[in-house]
Design a protein around this motif. Structure first.
Motif, PDB file in Angstrom:
ATOM      1  N   ILE A  23       0.857  -1.183   0.000  1.00 11.06           N
ATOM      2  CA  ILE A  23       0.000   0.000   0.000  1.00 11.06           C
ATOM      3  C   ILE A  23       0.897   1.238   0.000  1.00 11.06           C
ATOM      4  N   ILE A  24       1.972   1.158   0.799  1.00 13.59           N
ATOM      5  CA  ILE A  24       3.000   2.200   0.759  1.00 13.59           C
ATOM      6  C   ILE A  24       4.318   1.481   0.510  1.00 13.59           C
ATOM      7  N   THR A  25       5.047   1.927  -0.502  1.00 11.98           N
ATOM      8  CA  THR A  25       6.276   1.197  -0.831  1.00 11.98           C
ATOM      9  C   THR A  25       7.505   1.796  -0.159  1.00 11.98           C
ATOM     10  N   ASN A  26       7.391   3.016   0.335  1.00 12.57           N
ATOM     11  CA  ASN A  26       8.536   3.591   1.060  1.00 12.57           C
ATOM     12  C   ASN A  26       8.743   2.762   2.321  1.00 12.57           C
ATOM     13  N   PRO A  27       9.998   2.491   2.677  1.00 15.70           N
ATOM     14  CA  PRO A  27      10.205   1.769   3.940  1.00 15.70           C
ATOM     15  C   PRO A  27       9.657   2.591   5.106  1.00 15.70           C
ATOM     16  N   ILE A  28       8.868   1.951   5.965  1.00 15.36           N
ATOM     17  CA  ILE A  28       8.309   2.663   7.122  1.00 15.36           C
ATOM     18  C   ILE A  28       9.015   2.172   8.376  1.00 15.36           C
ATOM     19  N   VAL A  29       9.526   3.101   9.146  1.00 18.47           N
ATOM     20  CA  VAL A  29      10.146   2.718  10.411  1.00 18.47           C
ATOM     21  C   VAL A  29       9.389   3.374  11.555  1.00 18.47           C
ATOM     22  N   VAL A  30       9.224   2.616  12.639  1.00 20.52           N
ATOM     23  CA  VAL A  30       8.622   3.188  13.841  1.00 20.52           C
ATOM     24  C   VAL A  30       9.767   3.613  14.748  1.00 20.52           C
ATOM     25  N   GLN A  31       9.807   4.890  15.102  1.00 19.52           N
ATOM     26  CA  GLN A  31      10.871   5.367  16.003  1.00 19.52           C
ATOM     27  C   GLN A  31      10.255   5.732  17.343  1.00 19.52           C
ATOM     28  N   ASN A  32      10.881   5.251  18.399  1.00 17.15           N
ATOM     29  CA  ASN A  32      10.353   5.513  19.736  1.00 17.15           C
ATOM     30  C   ASN A  32      11.070   6.700  20.353  1.00 17.15           C
ATOM     31  N   ARG A  33      10.423   7.855  20.314  1.00 25.56           N
ATOM     32  CA  ARG A  33      11.011   9.050  20.923  1.00 25.56           C
ATOM     33  C   ARG A  33      10.337   9.242  22.263  1.00 25.56           C
ATOM     34  N   THR A  34      10.916   8.594  23.275  1.00 23.96           N
ATOM     35  CA  THR A  34      10.246   8.549  24.570  1.00 23.96           C
ATOM     36  C   THR A  34      10.587   9.770  25.413  1.00 23.96           C
ATOM     37  N   GLY A  35       9.788   9.989  26.419  1.00 24.10           N
ATOM     38  CA  GLY A  35      10.046  11.070  27.360  1.00 24.10           C
ATOM     39  C   GLY A  35       8.905  12.056  27.391  1.00 24.10           C
ATOM     40  N   GLY A  36       8.775  12.708  28.555  1.00 26.00           N
ATOM     41  CA  GLY A  36       7.773  13.756  28.700  1.00 26.00           C
ATOM     42  C   GLY A  36       6.359  13.284  28.446  1.00 26.00           C
ATOM     43  N   SER A  37       6.048  12.020  28.778  1.00 26.68           N
ATOM     44  CA  SER A  37       4.708  11.476  28.557  1.00 26.68           C
ATOM     45  C   SER A  37       4.210  11.831  27.149  1.00 26.68           C
ATOM     46  N   TRP A  38       4.938  11.442  26.166  1.00 29.09           N
ATOM     47  CA  TRP A  38       4.633  11.620  24.742  1.00 29.09           C
ATOM     48  C   TRP A  38       4.937  13.023  24.230  1.00 29.09           C
ATOM     49  N   MET A  39       5.282  13.965  25.085  1.00 30.61           N
ATOM     50  CA  MET A  39       5.467  15.322  24.592  1.00 30.61           C
ATOM     51  C   MET A  39       6.767  15.458  23.804  1.00 30.61           C
ATOM     52  N   VAL A  40       7.753  14.615  24.100  1.00 34.33           N
ATOM     53  CA  VAL A  40       8.992  14.657  23.320  1.00 34.33           C
ATOM     54  C   VAL A  40       8.696  14.233  21.885  1.00 34.33           C
ATOM     55  N   ALA A  41       7.921  13.149  21.742  1.00 32.33           N
ATOM     56  CA  ALA A  41       7.533  12.693  20.403  1.00 32.33           C
ATOM     57  C   ALA A  41       6.693  13.762  19.704  1.00 32.33           C
ATOM     58  N   ALA A  42       5.735  14.342  20.447  1.00 29.86           N
ATOM     59  CA  ALA A  42       4.852  15.347  19.850  1.00 29.86           C
ATOM     60  C   ALA A  42       5.671  16.563  19.391  1.00 29.86           C
ATOM     61  N   ASN A  43       6.581  17.028  20.247  1.00 31.31           N
ATOM     62  CA  ASN A  43       7.384  18.189  19.880  1.00 31.31           C
ATOM     63  C   ASN A  43       8.261  17.920  18.667  1.00 31.31           C
ATOM     64  N   TRP A  44       8.747  16.698  18.584  1.00 33.27           N
ATOM     65  CA  TRP A  44       9.575  16.308  17.443  1.00 33.27           C
ATOM     66  C   TRP A  44       8.806  16.544  16.146  1.00 33.27           C
ATOM     67  N   VAL A  45       7.544  16.096  16.136  1.00 34.13           N
ATOM     68  CA  VAL A  45       6.746  16.238  14.914  1.00 34.13           C
ATOM     69  C   VAL A  45       6.278  17.682  14.741  1.00 34.13           C
ATOM     70  N   LEU A  46       5.956  18.344  15.871  1.00 32.89           N
ATOM     71  CA  LEU A  46       5.518  19.749  15.777  1.00 32.89           C
ATOM     72  C   LEU A  46       6.600  20.617  15.144  1.00 32.89           C
ATOM     73  N   ASN A  47       7.846  20.275  15.401  1.00 33.78           N
ATOM     74  CA  ASN A  47       8.949  21.059  14.862  1.00 33.78           C
ATOM     75  C   ASN A  47       9.279  20.732  13.410  1.00 33.78           C
ATOM     76  N   LYS A  48       8.561  19.790  12.846  1.00 38.57           N
ATOM     77  CA  LYS A  48       8.860  19.386  11.468  1.00 38.57           C
ATOM     78  C   LYS A  48       7.798  19.929  10.544  1.00 38.57           C
ATOM     79  N   LYS A  49       7.510  21.189  10.682  1.00 34.09           N
ATOM     80  CA  LYS A  49       6.463  21.836   9.900  1.00 34.09           C
ATOM     81  C   LYS A  49       6.637  21.540   8.405  1.00 34.09           C
TER      82      LYS A  49
END
Lengths: 510, 336, 150
Positions: B73-99
């Motif tokens: 369905i998607i041919t690009n390799p998909i990787v799950v990265q675990n950006r832990t910390g801050g009760s999910w806020m580290v992961a959220a901020n990571w994506v928020l900063n990738k406008k």
């Protein structure tokens, strides 16, 4: 009994197929490497390699992943002893004494005794797994918050006696560790404590950046002080092997550490790190030479390393029999089972007999492989110290930092590790013992939350600590561990006073 | 297909030279898929997750990634990265900063909504580009097998006899378990004694050891203990009963006269300012995923539900979820 | 050692005050059990008490072995290494983590420790290969890549 043996026989049938043997071998080797690399521990390594196991049959996948779990316990020793960076959390006590031994040219002995201890403890734990899993699982359930609280107190009260320096300083640095553990979200009420508005601190400060910084980075920094043409640690081949004398000194340490580690591993909520720490402090009480602890005690290393391996195996009991993960690693094993479409739980041992018994048999095989790998190689690894330290140091620093980065994928952890590295260096300068800090960080949260949980469970009644059979035993142990040194101190003082007064009398009569 | 697409992400940057030099290869890559008209990300895709590897959302997203790749369905390799910390806020901020980034999506789980509420930080969900909420999980209320209560009603009556006499084990303050306990208290008027443990596993252990009276469990975790007669299920907190033979006899709380409907839900969202074409790409992919047999099997096996809330409704859906969580956490005194 | 002891005690006193002040708005007791401020309070109290004991002990003790500070050369090495380590954190988002780490290794080996060129390059290459092989290729960890894309 006979049933168990028959099942085990079938299990060996499953584990000894060429494919499975190959994957057990791959698993333990991966575990050895992941354990040896600082930062990433076996549980993170297992989880990261989880996708690889998707294509494999369930039994093969679980055997390989379990191999990483206990292989990590062997591997962690390596970095701890050779470069004083705990390769994974459970070998933190080894970083204290093992590295001191390495500096005395006894790296090979420390590595051999760890390998042998881990092997004996591991195989012993698997034996218990074979015969008494269901009753042991029931026993594990009898541990709850009150018991955990007393267990943590038992560990904390030993801090003063850790290290060779003054007990006041040891207590002070332990308090520093307790403060580190306070940072983060209070797990009971959810209020933020000491986070100073930093999102990264919401989940608290993890144990690994503290341990890697305070031990590893600090050690490297202080070693760079010396003239850079420093001589490599001299190792005589004779010292590399374990002598008969060492063996006699350590065999009971292995036994004690192994049993203690197994019991603690059983308890969901304690885990191999707590097991290793408690085994180390217990061993100090039993040791004929407690003053050597912190300065390179081979029996301390033996006890701690045996304990972490038997704890890693023991944690499988609640997982296999009840579907409860007893440690971070078994949680990943559970996730792997779920991903394979197998539902862990009390029925697992019957419904998936091939898988469970295959796994148990694989652990016998895996432990043998690890012993065979580690024992002859111990002197070889020890010889690594002949590489001039100036070439090792930059690599140690870089790999430690990259390893810490890998645990959270955030540069904040790297900064945190460096911060504790600087603190560790200053602590060395101020002659403050560093081991109590990490010990307190591990035990503090267990102590605080379990105290609060206990009182919530009993609706504020302190009797909960004496009403439960196991907790009363632990309570007596705590009281004993506090009273014995006090009594010792008092009697010594009285003896001295007596002697002094006798001396006075003799002067007076002259 | 936008061949010169904004190559902002660091991940694509690595592949930039390579991809520009093989335009034809890329054209084929795009044309080979069913969405040749739309825009697709180039290079590997990261699904950011905020739990450590092995946690439920992590396991789910790894499954999603695997099926998306295996079913092409998607041919690009998909990787799950675990950006832990801050009760999910580290992961959220990571994506928020990738406008505007094209190769990163964020796993949406409950902490994305609740952590900002409990810590008093600005909300996160409304800054992301919603893609889809497509996994739902039910929750069950379970008690000790020897409990005198046979129905949820009897249990509530028991709890009302003495305030805080019923002990509930659950995960940390502000977790799903805690919120459900709050809902039960609110709907029944009884006062319970909530004891937080370090996560669901520790809570289950405390329950199985007989230290507490009640626990909140998802069906997949409850099943082995039901089979072994270690727990008694009193109610399921969904609108309708589950259909599997194992759970069809568990009545909903609603049937028993208590208006408690609560569940878990997971999904994906993109960084702020994600290209609408890309949202469409993901939206299509998730719809296709939900139709695959492999995904249906996963959902069945893990006793979940998979109702796809697609991109056009996801924003509203997430806002609704946020308001529900906010109201509940306010009642519990956990909102800042 | 006298100065070090007193300084350590002062740091711990300071930390105790920080702990007390920043947790004073939290509840000391909640329902049946200690609240969020219970442990911070007692940890801080213990810190104050033990710090005082340490100060008194340091003042009363007669012999004071001096702190083992490194010589000028040693100090230079330690400070440069520490600075280089912090530079990794600062530069990694710009240059990429692995690239920065490699630069740091070369800086440490060639500038700080003044090693020979070839063995230094070899050590750096071996370490970089280990990092790439294990962490990137094998465990699939995404490192910050920076402008150069490595």
């Amino acid at each position: 009994m006979i049933d168990a043996l028959v099942s085990l026989g079938n299990g060996f049938g499953v584990a000894l197929t060429p494919t499975n043997l190959l994957f057990i071998f791959i698993g333990v080797c991966l575990g050895q490497i992941i354990g040896a690399l600082p930062g990433l521990g076996p549980s993170a390594g297992m989880a990261l390699l989880l996708p690889i196991t998707f294509g494999l049959p369930a039994a093969t996948a679980i055997m390989m992943l379990a191999g990483i779990m206990y292989g990590g316990m062997y591997g962690g020793t390596l970095t701890s002893v050779l470069v004083n960076v705990p390769g994974e959390a459970a070998s933190v006590m080894t970083a204290v004494d093992g590295h001191k031994l390495a500096k005395q040219g006894r790296a090979g002995a420390a590595l051999s005794v760890s390998a042998i201890g881990s092997f004996i403890a591991g195989v012993g734990a698997v034996m218990l797994l074979v015969f008494v899993t269901p009753p042991l699982a029931e026993f594990a359930l009898r541990f709850s918050s009150p018991e955990y609280f007393l267990l943590a107190v038992l560990g904390i009260t030993a801090t003063a006696s850790i290290g060779a320096g003054s007990p006041v300083k040891a207590i002070l640095t332990a308090i520093f560790g307790l403060m580190i553990a306070l940072v983060g979200t209070d797990p009971i009420l959810g209020s933020e404590r000491l986070t100073f508005g930093m999102t990264e601190l919401l989940d608290g400060i993890d144990f690994l950046p503290v341990a890697i910084g305070i031990f590893g980075i600090a050690e490297v920094l202080s070693s760079l002080e010396r003239s850079y043409d420093s001589e490599p640690i001299r190792t005589r081949l004779r010292d590399m092997w374990l002598s008969a004398k060492d063996w006699t000194a350590c065999r009971f340490s292995i036994l004690r550490g192994g049993i203690l580690g197994f019991v603690i591993g059983l308890m969901p909520g304690a885990g191999p790190t707590v097991a290793a720490i408690l085994a180390y402090v217990t061993e100090k009480r039993f040791s004929p030479h407690p003053e050597k602890f912190g300065e390179g005690a081979l029996d301390g290393v033996a006890a701690a390393e045996s304990a972490n391996n038997s704890a890693a195996h023991g944690a499988l009991i609640p997982m296999l029999a009840l579907g409860i993960p007893g440690s971070a690693s078994t949680a990943v094993l559970l996730a792997a089972l779920v991903l394979q479409g197998i539902r862990p739980g009390p029925g697992l041992m019957v419904e998936q007999a091939d898988l469970v018994w295959g796994l148990i048999a694989s652990m016998f095989i895996g432990n043998v492989i690890l012993l065979v790998l580690n024992l002859p190689l111990a002197p070889v690894f020890g010889a690594l110290l002949r590489v001039p330290y100036e070439y090792l140091a930059p690599g140690i620093l870089v790999i430690s930092l990259i390893g810490t980065f890998a645990t959270t994928l955030s540069l904040f952890s790297v900064g945190l590790t460096l911060f504790f590295g600087m603190i560790g260096y200053l602590m060395m300068k101020a002659d403050l013992p560093r081991a109590p800090v990490v010990l307190a960080v591990v035990l503090a949260q267990l102590m605080e939350t379990s105290l609060r949980q206990s009182l919530m469970l009993s609706e504020g009644n302190l009797w909960i600590f004496v009403q439960r059979p196991i907790s009363i035993i632990l309570l007596l142990l705590v009281i004993g561990s506090l009273a014995v040194p006090m009594l010792g101190l008092l009697t010594r003082r009285r003896m001295e006073r007596l002697r002094r007064s006798e001396a006075k009398i003799s002067i007076a009569t002259k | 297909m936008n061949m010169t697409g904004k190559v902002k992400s660091s991940l694509t940057r690595r592949l930039m030279l390579f991809s520009l030099s093989s335009v034809s290869a890329l054209l084929m890559l795009g044309a080979g898929e069913g969405y040749a008209q739309g825009k697709a990300p180039q290079g590997p895709i990261e699904i950011t997750s905020g739990t450590s590897p092995g946690g439920t959302p992590d396991v789910l997203m790894r499954r999603v990634a695997k099926i998306l790749n295996e079913e092409k369905i998607i041919t690009n390799p998909i990787v799950v990265q675990n950006r832990t910390g801050g009760s999910w806020m580290v992961a959220a901020n990571w994506v928020l900063n990738k406008k505007g980034d094209e190769n990163t999506v964020l796993t949406i789980a409950q902490p994305i909504l609740t952590t900002p509420i409990t810590t008093g930080q600005p909300t996160v969900y409304d800054k992301l580009t919603p893609i889809s909420m497509f996994i739902q999980g039910d929750l069950l209320i379970a008690v000790q097998p020897n409990s005198p209560a046979k129905t949820f009603k009897e249990f509530v009556d028991l709890a009302k006899q003495r305030e805080r006499s019923i002990k509930v084990a659950g995960a940390q303050a502000g977790s799903t378990d805690h919120m459900v306990t709050g809902l039960v208290e609110k709907a029944s008027g009884a006062k319970l004694n909530y004891v937080p443990f370090d996560g669901g596993g520790a809570a289950a252990t405390a329950f199985l050891g007989g230290n507490v009276d009640m626990i909140v469990l998802p069906p997949s975790e409850a099943l082995p203990h039901v089979k072994n007669n270690k727990i008694k299920l009193l109610a399921i907190l969904s609108e309708s009963r589950r259909t599997e033979p194992e759970f069809k006899d568990v009545p909903t709380a609603k049937e028993q006269g208590f208006d408690i409907v609560w569940g878990q839900s997971w999904g994906l969202a993109g960084p702020p300012g994600m290209d609408p074409e890309l949202v469409k790409f993901w939206d299509n992919a998730i719809q296709k995923l939900a139709a695959t047999d492999a995904w249906k099997a996963t959902v069945k096996e893990m006793f979940l539900r998979s109702q796809v809330v697609n991109a056009s409704q996801a924003k509203e859906h997430m806002a609704q979820l946020h308001d529900q969580h906010l109201a509940l956490l306010r009642d519990l005194g956990l909102a800042k | 050692m006298k100065a070090a002891d007193i300084l350590s005690a002062c740091v711990m006193l300071f930390l105790a005050v920080v702990v007390l002040i920043s947790t004073r708005h939290l509840p000391y007791w909640a329902d049946f059990a200690p609240g969020s401020a219970f442990s911070p309070f007692w940890v801080a109290a213990a810190s104050i008490l033990v710090s005082c004991v340490l100060v008194v002990g340091a003042l009363r003790r007669q012999s004071h072995p001096p702190i083992d500070w490194p010589d000028r050369q040693g100090l230079r090495r330690v400070l440069l290494t520490a600075g280089g380590l912090w530079a990794i954190v600062v530069l990694a988002p710009v240059l990429g983590l692995v690239a920065t780490a490699v630069l740091f290794m070369l800086f440490l080996l060639l500038v700080v420790l003044r090693r020979n060129l070839w063995p230094s390059l070899l050590t750096t290459a071996v370490t970089a290969a280990l990092i790439y092989g294990v962490f990137s290729a094998w465990l699939g960890i995404a490192f910050p890549t920076g402008l150069l894309g490595i």
